[in-house]
Design a protein around this motif. Structure first.
Motif, PDB file in Angstrom:
ATOM      1  N   VAL A 138      -5.511 -10.659 -20.867  1.00  0.00           N
ATOM      2  CA  VAL A 138      -4.480 -11.556 -20.357  1.00  0.00           C
ATOM      3  C   VAL A 138      -3.233 -10.745 -20.032  1.00  0.00           C
ATOM      4  CG1 VAL A 138      -2.982 -13.514 -20.886  1.00  0.00           C
ATOM      5  CG2 VAL A 138      -5.349 -13.504 -21.707  1.00  0.00           C
ATOM      6  N   LEU A 139      -2.782 -10.856 -18.792  1.00  0.00           N
ATOM      7  CA  LEU A 139      -1.519 -10.237 -18.398  1.00  0.00           C
ATOM      8  C   LEU A 139      -0.499 -11.371 -18.275  1.00  0.00           C
ATOM      9  CD1 LEU A 139       0.128  -7.783 -17.524  1.00  0.00           C
ATOM     10  CD2 LEU A 139      -0.718  -8.130 -15.186  1.00  0.00           C
ATOM     11  N   GLU A 190       9.225  -5.709 -14.602  1.00  0.00           N
ATOM     12  CA  GLU A 190       9.303  -4.796 -13.447  1.00  0.00           C
ATOM     13  C   GLU A 190      10.191  -3.575 -13.703  1.00  0.00           C
ATOM     14  OE1 GLU A 190      12.707  -7.524 -11.209  1.00  0.00           O
ATOM     15  OE2 GLU A 190      10.671  -7.387 -10.413  1.00  0.00           O
ATOM     16  N   ASP A 191      11.073  -3.644 -14.718  1.00  0.00           N
ATOM     17  CA  ASP A 191      11.929  -2.503 -15.036  1.00  0.00           C
ATOM     18  C   ASP A 191      11.338  -1.604 -16.121  1.00  0.00           C
ATOM     19  OD1 ASP A 191      13.844  -3.284 -13.195  1.00  0.00           O
ATOM     20  OD2 ASP A 191      14.893  -4.561 -14.630  1.00  0.00           O
ATOM     21  N   PHE A 192      10.172  -2.004 -16.677  1.00  0.00           N
ATOM     22  CA  PHE A 192       9.549  -1.190 -17.719  1.00  0.00           C
ATOM     23  C   PHE A 192       8.822  -0.002 -17.089  1.00  0.00           C
ATOM     24  CE2 PHE A 192       8.898  -4.742 -21.115  1.00  0.00           C
ATOM     25  CZ  PHE A 192      10.277  -4.885 -21.214  1.00  0.00           C
ATOM     26  N   ALA A 193       8.797   1.086 -17.832  1.00  0.00           N
ATOM     27  CA  ALA A 193       8.069   2.266 -17.362  1.00  0.00           C
ATOM     28  C   ALA A 193       6.593   2.181 -17.713  1.00  0.00           C
ATOM     29  CB  ALA A 193       8.683   3.533 -17.968  1.00  0.00           C
ATOM     30  N   HIS A 194       6.271   1.408 -18.772  1.00  0.00           N
ATOM     31  CA  HIS A 194       4.880   1.340 -19.215  1.00  0.00           C
ATOM     32  C   HIS A 194       4.514  -0.079 -19.651  1.00  0.00           C
ATOM     33  CE1 HIS A 194       4.247   5.655 -19.041  1.00  0.00           C
ATOM     34  NE2 HIS A 194       5.396   5.829 -19.676  1.00  0.00           N
ATOM     35  N   LEU A 195       3.227  -0.297 -19.710  1.00  0.00           N
ATOM     36  CA  LEU A 195       2.660  -1.585 -20.109  1.00  0.00           C
ATOM     37  C   LEU A 195       2.800  -1.783 -21.616  1.00  0.00           C
ATOM     38  CD1 LEU A 195       0.901  -3.933 -18.847  1.00  0.00           C
ATOM     39  CD2 LEU A 195      -1.094  -2.610 -19.577  1.00  0.00           C
ATOM     40  N   ILE A 196       3.077  -3.010 -22.022  1.00  0.00           N
ATOM     41  CA  ILE A 196       3.150  -3.354 -23.445  1.00  0.00           C
ATOM     42  C   ILE A 196       1.919  -4.173 -23.817  1.00  0.00           C
ATOM     43  CG2 ILE A 196       4.370  -4.754 -25.164  1.00  0.00           C
ATOM     44  CD1 ILE A 196       6.956  -4.111 -23.753  1.00  0.00           C
ATOM     45  N   LYS A 197       1.296  -3.817 -24.916  1.00  0.00           N
ATOM     46  CA  LYS A 197       0.203  -4.621 -25.455  1.00  0.00           C
ATOM     47  C   LYS A 197       0.704  -5.334 -26.696  1.00  0.00           C
ATOM     48  CE  LYS A 197      -4.572  -4.504 -27.154  1.00  0.00           C
ATOM     49  NZ  LYS A 197      -5.739  -3.659 -27.488  1.00  0.00           N
ATOM     50  N   ALA A 245       5.730  -6.274 -10.952  1.00  0.00           N
ATOM     51  CA  ALA A 245       5.301  -5.913 -12.307  1.00  0.00           C
ATOM     52  C   ALA A 245       3.797  -6.061 -12.456  1.00  0.00           C
ATOM     53  CB  ALA A 245       6.027  -6.793 -13.331  1.00  0.00           C
ATOM     54  N   GLU A 246       3.207  -7.040 -11.740  1.00  0.00           N
ATOM     55  CA  GLU A 246       1.756  -7.241 -11.822  1.00  0.00           C
ATOM     56  C   GLU A 246       1.010  -6.013 -11.297  1.00  0.00           C
ATOM     57  OE1 GLU A 246       3.808 -10.867 -12.252  1.00  0.00           O
ATOM     58  OE2 GLU A 246       3.865  -9.533 -10.522  1.00  0.00           O
ATOM     59  N   ILE A 247       1.489  -5.468 -10.187  1.00  0.00           N
ATOM     60  CA  ILE A 247       0.850  -4.286  -9.620  1.00  0.00           C
ATOM     61  C   ILE A 247       1.019  -3.091 -10.550  1.00  0.00           C
ATOM     62  CG2 ILE A 247       0.918  -2.634  -7.709  1.00  0.00           C
ATOM     63  CD1 ILE A 247       1.690  -4.960  -5.889  1.00  0.00           C
ATOM     64  N   GLN A 248       2.217  -2.940 -11.106  1.00  0.00           N
ATOM     65  CA  GLN A 248       2.450  -1.850 -12.056  1.00  0.00           C
ATOM     66  C   GLN A 248       1.503  -1.964 -13.253  1.00  0.00           C
ATOM     67  OE1 GLN A 248       6.596  -1.165 -13.170  1.00  0.00           O
ATOM     68  NE2 GLN A 248       7.240  -2.291 -11.353  1.00  0.00           N
ATOM     69  N   ALA A 249       1.369  -3.188 -13.781  1.00  0.00           N
ATOM     70  CA  ALA A 249       0.539  -3.399 -14.969  1.00  0.00           C
ATOM     71  C   ALA A 249      -0.932  -3.140 -14.679  1.00  0.00           C
ATOM     72  CB  ALA A 249       0.733  -4.823 -15.488  1.00  0.00           C
ATOM     73  N   LEU A 250      -1.438  -3.684 -13.581  1.00  0.00           N
ATOM     74  CA  LEU A 250      -2.850  -3.504 -13.241  1.00  0.00           C
ATOM     75  C   LEU A 250      -3.155  -2.036 -12.932  1.00  0.00           C
ATOM     76  CD1 LEU A 250      -3.394  -6.694 -11.048  1.00  0.00           C
ATOM     77  CD2 LEU A 250      -4.305  -6.265 -13.336  1.00  0.00           C
ATOM     78  N   ARG A 251      -2.194  -1.351 -12.342  1.00  0.00           N
ATOM     79  CA  ARG A 251      -2.388   0.069 -12.074  1.00  0.00           C
ATOM     80  C   ARG A 251      -2.507   0.845 -13.385  1.00  0.00           C
ATOM     81  NH1 ARG A 251       2.501   2.498  -9.004  1.00  0.00           N
ATOM     82  NH2 ARG A 251       3.361   2.354 -11.113  1.00  0.00           N
ATOM     83  N   GLN A 301       0.827  -1.201   0.000  1.00  0.00           N
ATOM     84  CA  GLN A 301       0.000   0.000   0.000  1.00  0.00           C
ATOM     85  C   GLN A 301       0.868   1.261   0.000  1.00  0.00           C
ATOM     86  OE1 GLN A 301      -3.600  -0.057  -0.060  1.00  0.00           O
ATOM     87  NE2 GLN A 301      -3.069   2.001  -0.745  1.00  0.00           N
ATOM     88  N   GLU A 302       1.945   1.226   0.733  1.00  0.00           N
ATOM     89  CA  GLU A 302       2.836   2.385   0.810  1.00  0.00           C
ATOM     90  C   GLU A 302       3.549   2.639  -0.515  1.00  0.00           C
ATOM     91  OE1 GLU A 302       5.503   1.580   3.968  1.00  0.00           O
ATOM     92  OE2 GLU A 302       4.009   1.825   5.566  1.00  0.00           O
ATOM     93  N   LYS A 303       3.918   1.574  -1.201  1.00  0.00           N
ATOM     94  CA  LYS A 303       4.696   1.684  -2.438  1.00  0.00           C
ATOM     95  C   LYS A 303       3.820   1.697  -3.689  1.00  0.00           C
ATOM     96  CE  LYS A 303       8.704   1.308  -0.307  1.00  0.00           C
ATOM     97  NZ  LYS A 303       9.718   2.375  -0.300  1.00  0.00           N
ATOM     98  N   TYR A 304       2.501   1.566  -3.530  1.00  0.00           N
ATOM     99  CA  TYR A 304       1.599   1.363  -4.673  1.00  0.00           C
ATOM    100  C   TYR A 304       1.703   2.468  -5.716  1.00  0.00           C
ATOM    101  CZ  TYR A 304      -2.702   0.533  -7.299  1.00  0.00           C
ATOM    102  OH  TYR A 304      -3.601   0.299  -8.309  1.00  0.00           O
ATOM    103  N   GLU A 305       1.798   3.706  -5.302  1.00  0.00           N
ATOM    104  CA  GLU A 305       1.789   4.828  -6.227  1.00  0.00           C
ATOM    105  C   GLU A 305       3.165   5.151  -6.807  1.00  0.00           C
ATOM    106  OE1 GLU A 305      -0.781   6.156  -7.460  1.00  0.00           O
ATOM    107  OE2 GLU A 305      -2.272   5.233  -6.142  1.00  0.00           O
TER     108      GLU A 305
END
Length: 299
Positions: free
Chosen positions: A98-99, A127-134, A14-20, A3-7
């Protein structure tokens, strides 16, 4: 901690980054598919607990056999993973994403392949990516015509408890191109391997999506070359005729009805369909086979 690191730009996983970045609305169902080991279980359970506390409907699915033991991974884990992925994709067909993150590389590969073949958008984020890839959508599909004709034979192989008899069916009745989809389990009986499970699940989905008729109507005194009355394609005893008609009916996107008309007293050594008439309303063929010939009208 999560929760503290979420933002933060690089959240704890990477899963949290992607879903966010997917900008969830809160009405989604999140399925976390974990490997059958301590790390896989712990990650899936922690993510599920976190998102459940955020009021999301979340579920954990641990894949039995998805371990570091390569034989167990190949013989049990991958088929189970494909089966679970297929079940979830079918359950939410047309409204699923699908993630393909985390787990073993084989999981990522098959998750992406399954999503693509079942026309679900596939995403990936390291986890090192800045953005999600489709992933780009590829126009891929299987021609299940021959696969469909072998379904009864496949089932006989899977049901056969006598190893020698099963070997004989496989060698004599299954074309070489399809033999590789089977493997033997610990009881020396055949089962689908991971590719076989994949094809079988895709075939089942293709049947659910099939809107075209699989029944031939008999307009001329209800007679056809093999008897009388309505005739389902799988009831045609000649495999070459079945294959030919299946292919035509699957490839004609606007086909609404198929009718068998008058029988022509002309036998042919080869199975073929010759175009006789063509109009905006219908195509008329002469179906020729060893049993004889009959007019087939497609509307």
């Amino acid at each position: 901690f999560i929760q503290e690191k979420y933002e933060e730009k690089f959240a704890p996983s990477a899963e949290i980054q992607a879903l966010r970045e997917m900008k969830l609305t809160g009405f989604e169902i999140l399925y976390f598919i974990g490997s059958d080991n301590l790390e896989g279980r712990r990650c899936a359970e922690i993510l599920t607990k976190f998102y459940t506390e955020q009021a999301y409907q979340s579920e954990v699915h641990i894949i039995s056999g998805m371990t570091q033991d390569y034989q167990q991974f190949q013989n049990e884990g991958m088929p189970n993973f494909i089966q679970k992925m297929s079940q979830l994709l079918e359950r939410h067909q047309g409204n699923v994403k699908v993630l393909a993150n985390g787990g073993y590389k084989a999981q990522t590969s098959f998750a992406a392949l399954l999503g693509t073949l079942m026309q679900a958008p596939v995403y990936y984020m390291h986890e090192d990516f800045a953005h999600l890839i489709k992933f780009p959508a590829f126009p891929l599909a299987f021609d299940f015509t021959r696969f469909e004709l072998l379904q009864e034979t496949f089932q006989r192989i899977l049901d056969e408890k006598n190893s020698e008899r099963a070997d004989l069916i496989l060698q004599k009745e299954v074309p070489e191109a399809f033999r590789f989809i089977f493997q033997k389990n610990q009881y020396n009986c055949y089962q689908f391997n991971s590719v076989g499970e994949l094809l079988q699940n895709l075939y089942r989905v293709s049947l659910q999506n099939l809107r075209k008729p699989l029944q031939l109507h008999c307009a001329k005194n209800h007679q056809h070359l093999w008897g009388k009355g309505p005739l389902r394609i799988e009831q045609i005893p000649d495999p070459a005729v079945r294959l030919l008609i299946y292919r035509i009916m699957r490839e004609e996107p606007l086909l609404e009805k198929a009718e068998l008309l008058e029988i022509v007293n002309h036998k042919s050594a080869e199975t073929a369909m010759l175009l006789k008439e063509k109009s905006a309303q219908a195509l008329v063929y002469v179906l020729k086979c060893t049993k004889g010939s009959q007019i087939l009208r497609l509307k």
